[in-house]
Design a protein around this motif. Structure first.
Motif, PDB file in Angstrom:
ATOM      1  N   TYR A 156     -14.359   6.174 -14.503  1.00 21.12           N
ATOM      2  CA  TYR A 156     -14.270   6.583 -13.098  1.00 21.12           C
ATOM      3  C   TYR A 156     -12.814   6.810 -12.745  1.00 21.12           C
ATOM      4  O   TYR A 156     -11.935   6.044 -13.166  1.00 21.12           O
ATOM      5  CB  TYR A 156     -14.857   5.488 -12.210  1.00 21.12           C
ATOM      6  N   THR A 157     -12.539   7.848 -11.993  1.00 21.89           N
ATOM      7  CA  THR A 157     -11.178   8.076 -11.516  1.00 21.89           C
ATOM      8  C   THR A 157     -11.233   8.617 -10.093  1.00 21.89           C
ATOM      9  O   THR A 157     -12.156   9.368  -9.752  1.00 21.89           O
ATOM     10  CB  THR A 157     -10.415   9.055 -12.445  1.00 21.89           C
ATOM     11  N   GLN A 158     -10.275   8.200  -9.258  1.00 23.59           N
ATOM     12  CA  GLN A 158     -10.234   8.719  -7.889  1.00 23.59           C
ATOM     13  C   GLN A 158      -8.793   8.899  -7.425  1.00 23.59           C
ATOM     14  O   GLN A 158      -7.882   8.231  -7.915  1.00 23.59           O
ATOM     15  CB  GLN A 158     -10.986   7.795  -6.918  1.00 23.59           C
ATOM     16  N   THR A 159      -8.608   9.834  -6.487  1.00 25.15           N
ATOM     17  CA  THR A 159      -7.316   9.991  -5.813  1.00 25.15           C
ATOM     18  C   THR A 159      -7.369   9.203  -4.515  1.00 25.15           C
ATOM     19  O   THR A 159      -8.451   8.937  -3.989  1.00 25.15           O
ATOM     20  CB  THR A 159      -7.043  11.462  -5.501  1.00 25.15           C
ATOM     21  N   GLN A 160      -6.198   8.846  -3.990  1.00 29.65           N
ATOM     22  CA  GLN A 160      -6.205   7.955  -2.835  1.00 29.65           C
ATOM     23  C   GLN A 160      -6.500   8.681  -1.526  1.00 29.65           C
ATOM     24  O   GLN A 160      -6.300   9.892  -1.402  1.00 29.65           O
ATOM     25  CB  GLN A 160      -4.872   7.232  -2.726  1.00 29.65           C
ATOM     26  N   SER A 161      -6.952   7.904  -0.560  1.00 35.01           N
ATOM     27  CA  SER A 161      -7.164   8.420   0.787  1.00 35.01           C
ATOM     28  C   SER A 161      -5.808   8.711   1.437  1.00 35.01           C
ATOM     29  O   SER A 161      -4.815   8.034   1.165  1.00 35.01           O
ATOM     30  CB  SER A 161      -7.917   7.381   1.612  1.00 35.01           C
ATOM     31  N   LYS A 162      -5.788   9.694   2.321  1.00 35.24           N
ATOM     32  CA  LYS A 162      -4.531  10.010   3.018  1.00 35.24           C
ATOM     33  C   LYS A 162      -4.124   8.900   3.980  1.00 35.24           C
ATOM     34  O   LYS A 162      -2.997   8.898   4.487  1.00 35.24           O
ATOM     35  CB  LYS A 162      -4.655  11.340   3.765  1.00 35.24           C
ATOM     36  N   TYR A 163      -5.016   7.957   4.225  1.00 36.11           N
ATOM     37  CA  TYR A 163      -4.695   6.852   5.131  1.00 36.11           C
ATOM     38  C   TYR A 163      -4.233   5.599   4.385  1.00 36.11           C
ATOM     39  O   TYR A 163      -3.941   4.586   5.002  1.00 36.11           O
ATOM     40  CB  TYR A 163      -5.921   6.504   5.996  1.00 36.11           C
ATOM     41  N   TYR A 164      -4.202   5.671   3.057  1.00 40.36           N
ATOM     42  CA  TYR A 164      -3.844   4.481   2.269  1.00 40.36           C
ATOM     43  C   TYR A 164      -2.343   4.438   1.985  1.00 40.36           C
ATOM     44  O   TYR A 164      -1.715   5.453   1.683  1.00 40.36           O
ATOM     45  CB  TYR A 164      -4.593   4.474   0.926  1.00 40.36           C
ATOM     46  N   ALA A 165      -1.780   3.257   2.065  1.00 37.20           N
ATOM     47  CA  ALA A 165      -0.430   2.986   1.552  1.00 37.20           C
ATOM     48  C   ALA A 165      -0.416   1.531   1.098  1.00 37.20           C
ATOM     49  O   ALA A 165      -1.115   0.689   1.675  1.00 37.20           O
ATOM     50  CB  ALA A 165       0.626   3.231   2.621  1.00 37.20           C
ATOM     51  N   PRO A 166       0.371   1.218   0.066  1.00 34.16           N
ATOM     52  CA  PRO A 166       0.354  -0.155  -0.458  1.00 34.16           C
ATOM     53  C   PRO A 166       0.920  -1.162   0.552  1.00 34.16           C
ATOM     54  O   PRO A 166       1.385  -0.805   1.633  1.00 34.16           O
ATOM     55  CB  PRO A 166       1.260  -0.066  -1.691  1.00 34.16           C
ATOM     56  N   TYR A 167       0.902  -2.395   0.136  1.00 34.73           N
ATOM     57  CA  TYR A 167       1.388  -3.532   0.922  1.00 34.73           C
ATOM     58  C   TYR A 167       2.736  -3.229   1.588  1.00 34.73           C
ATOM     59  O   TYR A 167       3.682  -2.807   0.909  1.00 34.73           O
ATOM     60  CB  TYR A 167       1.503  -4.738  -0.017  1.00 34.73           C
ATOM     61  N   GLU A 168       2.790  -3.416   2.887  1.00 30.97           N
ATOM     62  CA  GLU A 168       4.010  -3.321   3.689  1.00 30.97           C
ATOM     63  C   GLU A 168       4.763  -1.997   3.533  1.00 30.97           C
ATOM     64  O   GLU A 168       5.993  -1.971   3.465  1.00 30.97           O
ATOM     65  CB  GLU A 168       4.963  -4.489   3.361  1.00 30.97           C
ATOM     66  N   THR A 169       4.059  -0.896   3.463  1.00 34.22           N
ATOM     67  CA  THR A 169       4.730   0.409   3.421  1.00 34.22           C
ATOM     68  C   THR A 169       4.290   1.327   4.568  1.00 34.22           C
ATOM     69  O   THR A 169       4.880   2.382   4.772  1.00 34.22           O
ATOM     70  CB  THR A 169       4.482   1.132   2.081  1.00 34.22           C
ATOM     71  N   HIS A 170       3.239   0.946   5.290  1.00 33.32           N
ATOM     72  CA  HIS A 170       2.864   1.749   6.466  1.00 33.32           C
ATOM     73  C   HIS A 170       3.912   1.575   7.558  1.00 33.32           C
ATOM     74  O   HIS A 170       4.596   0.544   7.628  1.00 33.32           O
ATOM     75  CB  HIS A 170       1.505   1.272   7.016  1.00 33.32           C
ATOM     76  N   LEU A 171       3.995   2.582   8.422  1.00 32.05           N
ATOM     77  CA  LEU A 171       4.884   2.501   9.584  1.00 32.05           C
ATOM     78  C   LEU A 171       4.043   2.306  10.842  1.00 32.05           C
ATOM     79  O   LEU A 171       2.930   2.827  10.934  1.00 32.05           O
ATOM     80  CB  LEU A 171       5.711   3.785   9.699  1.00 32.05           C
ATOM     81  N   SER A 172       4.647   1.610  11.805  1.00 35.79           N
ATOM     82  CA  SER A 172       3.887   1.311  13.036  1.00 35.79           C
ATOM     83  C   SER A 172       3.642   2.562  13.869  1.00 35.79           C
ATOM     84  O   SER A 172       2.847   2.542  14.798  1.00 35.79           O
ATOM     85  CB  SER A 172       4.637   0.270  13.860  1.00 35.79           C
ATOM     86  N   THR A 228      -4.386   1.841   6.176  1.00 35.06           N
ATOM     87  CA  THR A 228      -5.123   0.832   5.415  1.00 35.06           C
ATOM     88  C   THR A 228      -4.335   0.509   4.153  1.00 35.06           C
ATOM     89  O   THR A 228      -3.665   1.385   3.591  1.00 35.06           O
ATOM     90  CB  THR A 228      -6.539   1.302   5.037  1.00 35.06           C
ATOM     91  N   SER A 229      -4.402  -0.751   3.727  1.00 38.30           N
ATOM     92  CA  SER A 229      -3.817  -1.152   2.443  1.00 38.30           C
ATOM     93  C   SER A 229      -4.925  -1.683   1.525  1.00 38.30           C
ATOM     94  O   SER A 229      -4.686  -2.546   0.676  1.00 38.30           O
ATOM     95  CB  SER A 229      -2.738  -2.212   2.666  1.00 38.30           C
ATOM     96  N   ASP A 230      -6.128  -1.160   1.735  1.00 34.83           N
ATOM     97  CA  ASP A 230      -7.278  -1.537   0.904  1.00 34.83           C
ATOM     98  C   ASP A 230      -7.193  -0.751  -0.413  1.00 34.83           C
ATOM     99  O   ASP A 230      -7.354   0.474  -0.428  1.00 34.83           O
ATOM    100  CB  ASP A 230      -8.558  -1.200   1.654  1.00 34.83           C
ATOM    101  N   ALA A 231      -6.983  -1.463  -1.511  1.00 34.17           N
ATOM    102  CA  ALA A 231      -6.797  -0.796  -2.807  1.00 34.17           C
ATOM    103  C   ALA A 231      -8.044  -0.039  -3.269  1.00 34.17           C
ATOM    104  O   ALA A 231      -7.951   0.828  -4.146  1.00 34.17           O
ATOM    105  CB  ALA A 231      -6.402  -1.828  -3.861  1.00 34.17           C
ATOM    106  N   ASP A 232      -9.183  -0.331  -2.670  1.00 38.80           N
ATOM    107  CA  ASP A 232     -10.398   0.420  -3.017  1.00 38.80           C
ATOM    108  C   ASP A 232     -10.288   1.883  -2.582  1.00 38.80           C
ATOM    109  O   ASP A 232     -11.066   2.729  -3.015  1.00 38.80           O
ATOM    110  CB  ASP A 232     -11.632  -0.212  -2.373  1.00 38.80           C
ATOM    111  N   LEU A 233      -9.317   2.173  -1.699  1.00 38.05           N
ATOM    112  CA  LEU A 233      -9.085   3.550  -1.241  1.00 38.05           C
ATOM    113  C   LEU A 233      -7.817   4.140  -1.856  1.00 38.05           C
ATOM    114  O   LEU A 233      -7.319   5.164  -1.413  1.00 38.05           O
ATOM    115  CB  LEU A 233      -8.989   3.589   0.291  1.00 38.05           C
ATOM    116  N   SER A 234      -7.281   3.480  -2.891  1.00 40.60           N
ATOM    117  CA  SER A 234      -6.056   3.952  -3.537  1.00 40.60           C
ATOM    118  C   SER A 234      -6.397   4.808  -4.763  1.00 40.60           C
ATOM    119  O   SER A 234      -7.567   4.978  -5.114  1.00 40.60           O
ATOM    120  CB  SER A 234      -5.211   2.754  -3.973  1.00 40.60           C
ATOM    121  N   THR A 235      -5.350   5.326  -5.412  1.00 41.04           N
ATOM    122  CA  THR A 235      -5.552   6.058  -6.663  1.00 41.04           C
ATOM    123  C   THR A 235      -5.712   5.067  -7.811  1.00 41.04           C
ATOM    124  O   THR A 235      -4.892   4.160  -7.964  1.00 41.04           O
ATOM    125  CB  THR A 235      -4.330   6.956  -6.942  1.00 41.04           C
ATOM    126  N   PHE A 236      -6.757   5.231  -8.596  1.00 38.05           N
ATOM    127  CA  PHE A 236      -6.921   4.383  -9.789  1.00 38.05           C
ATOM    128  C   PHE A 236      -7.934   4.994 -10.746  1.00 38.05           C
ATOM    129  O   PHE A 236      -8.708   5.893 -10.374  1.00 38.05           O
ATOM    130  CB  PHE A 236      -7.341   2.948  -9.405  1.00 38.05           C
TER     131      PHE A 236
END
Lengths: 70, 469
Positions: free
Chosen positions: B384-400, B406-414
């Protein structure tokens, strides 16, 4: 080009199937391992995959309901 | 005159005779038709001969280091035990009622850290706390009615389902039709489902307390990034959720075809639309442009992101925010080939795309090997392979300043690899019996799942099929 090749293969398979296989010729087709669906015991794997992955659906199974949040 | 009368009487008699003949013909036709129907009824094979009961049991565990509850960092340890009983009952020659009862119990480090502060003064995203949210259970019931036509070429079904867990419940309705043609070598099916779900939102403990009781409500000293006590923690971005419904609608078209005596395939086209609360209310977010605040033991702050952090937890800036609409488009296909009396090849492929910019490919292969009349083993592999959601960013990288995050890794690239094996035992004579039920089948399978972001899982399932005799 690739799309045309895939389409050609699919059409070829469908047209080949115009010679219908008779019921008495379906010993192999009716084998339980030949079922075109997921196995009953596969359901929990499908559930955790829906939870852990973004993709869902197109497997003949449930495609909604439940939060999948853990 | 008399002759004319006789002629008239003869004509009348002839007309009467004709009426009688026609009536008799019609009657005999009806009788004949009824007899045909009766004979059809007599020789019609039942869709399901007798009651069948499936008993399924599953054990699942996982671990990883990107917990969404802790903002994309921390333990994802989870254990789940699930069981289902599926009873299929023939109501008559044509109809089958299937009832599926399920219960699933889990314990999870992630969900326990909705409230990490009850861990004996040592809150950390790397261990489960002992909070009430540590464990939960999901109960579900589904009833499905399926009816086949006399020719068995047309089948319709309807189903209704309910499921419930502590913070979530779901009601589903659905139905579908299937039409077989071309000597049952081709089948087309249509299916529709609607799930009307409702959240009972639970928020991260510190945000919940801040919203309810104000800035100074958190029990314990709050530390800043330098390990100094502070009263400046103020998650002003956080607002409780007012709309708690999540509705999912799906439509599916399927086509299957027998290609030869040994080869068949099917394709599925699904369309799924979700609306409502699509985020998870207890997934934390830490903004890169906001100051950090902690609770617990300040000496662990420098190695917060390491598993050596045994006693400090970062206070959330907000919860995950996602759009209230998502459109999904998966297309799947199966191709099965009967190689010979010993080997069968089962394959599956799916392409998936949605309007959150996620695309994925799934491919799996299974090779059942018939080692004897009763035993089949089947090694299997899935990629299985997926590209990340446009709303995903890893831990402490989103801006207010972002609207959705979201920082849910289930929506990340893997990528993910899953491999395992199964063993199937079938006794068509159902020699082993429990009460009125004969054991027809035992199915065991084990799989290991490894994701490129270090999430790992194991799942084992065993299923028993009994047939009433």
């Amino acid at each position: 080009m690739a799309k045309k090749i895939i389409l050609g293969i699919l059409l070829g398979l469908i047209f080949q199937s115009c010679n219908a296989v008779k019921e008495y010729e379906k010993v192999a087709i009716n084998d339980p391992d030949m079922k075109l669906s997921a196995r009953t015991s596969e359901r929990y794997e499908t559930t955790f995959q829906v939870y852990r992955e973004a993709a869902a659906g197109a497997n003949g199974g449930k495609s909604g309901g439940g939060c999948g949040c853990n | 005159m008399v002759v004319n009368q006789v002629v008239v009487v003869d004509v009348i008699n002839m007309i009467k005779m004709k009426k009688i003949v026609i009536a008799l013909s019609l009657f005999s036709g009806i009788i004949s038709s009824a007899q045909e129907k009766d004979s059809t009824l007599v020789f019609k094979k039942r869709v399901l001969e007798s009651v069948e009961v499936d008993f399924l049991l599953s054990y699942y565990n996982q671990d990883g280091s990107k917990s969404a509850v802790s903002g994309g960092i921390g333990s994802e340890e989870l254990t789940d035990i699930a069981t289902n009983i599926v009873v299929a009952m023939p109501l008559n020659d044509d109809a089958v009622l299937t009832v599926d009862l399920g219960i699933s119990a889990y314990s999870s480090a992630s969900s326990s850290n909705i409230n990490p502060y009850d861990n004996g003064g040592k809150p950390t995203p790397w261990q489960a706390s002992s909070g009430a949210s540590q464990s939960d259970q999901l109960t579900s019931v589904t009833a499905n009615y399926a009816h086949s036509s006399d020719s068995r070429n047309f089948i319709w079904n309807a189903d209704v389902s309910f499921s419930n867990e502590y913070d979530y419940n779901s009601v589903g309705i659905g139905g579908g039709i299937a039409y077989l043609f071309n000597d049952k070598n081709s089948e087309i099916s249509l299916k529709g489902n609607a799930y009307l779900d409702k959240w009972n939102p639970i928020y991260p403990k510190e945000l919940n307390d801040y919203e309810k009781y104000g800035a100074n409500s958190i029990n314990g000293t709050i530390w800043d990034q330098n390990g100094q006590a502070t009263i400046n923690y103020s998650p002003t971005a956080f607002k409780t959720i007012s709309s708690v419904n999540r509705n999912s609608y799906s439509a599916s078209v399927g086509f299957s075809q027998v290609i030869s005596k040994k080869l068949q395939f099917s394709v599925f086209f699904d369309v799924l639309q979700q609306q409502g609360l699509l985020s998870t209310p207890y997934h934390r977010i830490y903004f890169a442009d906001k100051a950090n605040y902690y609770i617990g033991q300040a000496q662990y702050i420098p190695n917060y992101e390491s598993e050596s952090n045994a006693g400090v937890y970062k206070l959330a800036d907000d919860i995950e925010r996602l759009p209230d609409s998502r459109f999904k488009l998966p297309i799947g296909a199966r191709l099965n080939y009967y190689i010979n009396e010993r080997f069968v090849l089962r394959t599956y492929y799916r392409f998936y795309s949605d309007n959150w910019d996620i695309q994925s490919h799934t491919a799996s292969i299974e090779l059942p090997i018939k080692v004897s009349d009763r035993f089949t083993v089947f090694p299997m592999y899935r990629f299985y392979t997926q590209t990340q959601s446009k709303y995903y960013a890893p831990y402490e990288t989103h801006l207010s300043t972002e609207k959705y995050y979201t920082s849910d890794a289930d929506l990340s690239t893997f990528d993910a690899n899953q491999y395992g094996f199964g063993v199937n035992y079938t006794d068509i004579f159902t020699g082993a019996k429990i009460w009125k039920f004969g054991l027809k089948n035992i199915d065991f399978r084990f799989n290991r799942y490894q994701r490129s972001d270090n999430l790992e899982a194991n799942i084992a399932t065993i299923g028993f099929k009994f047939v009433m005799q």
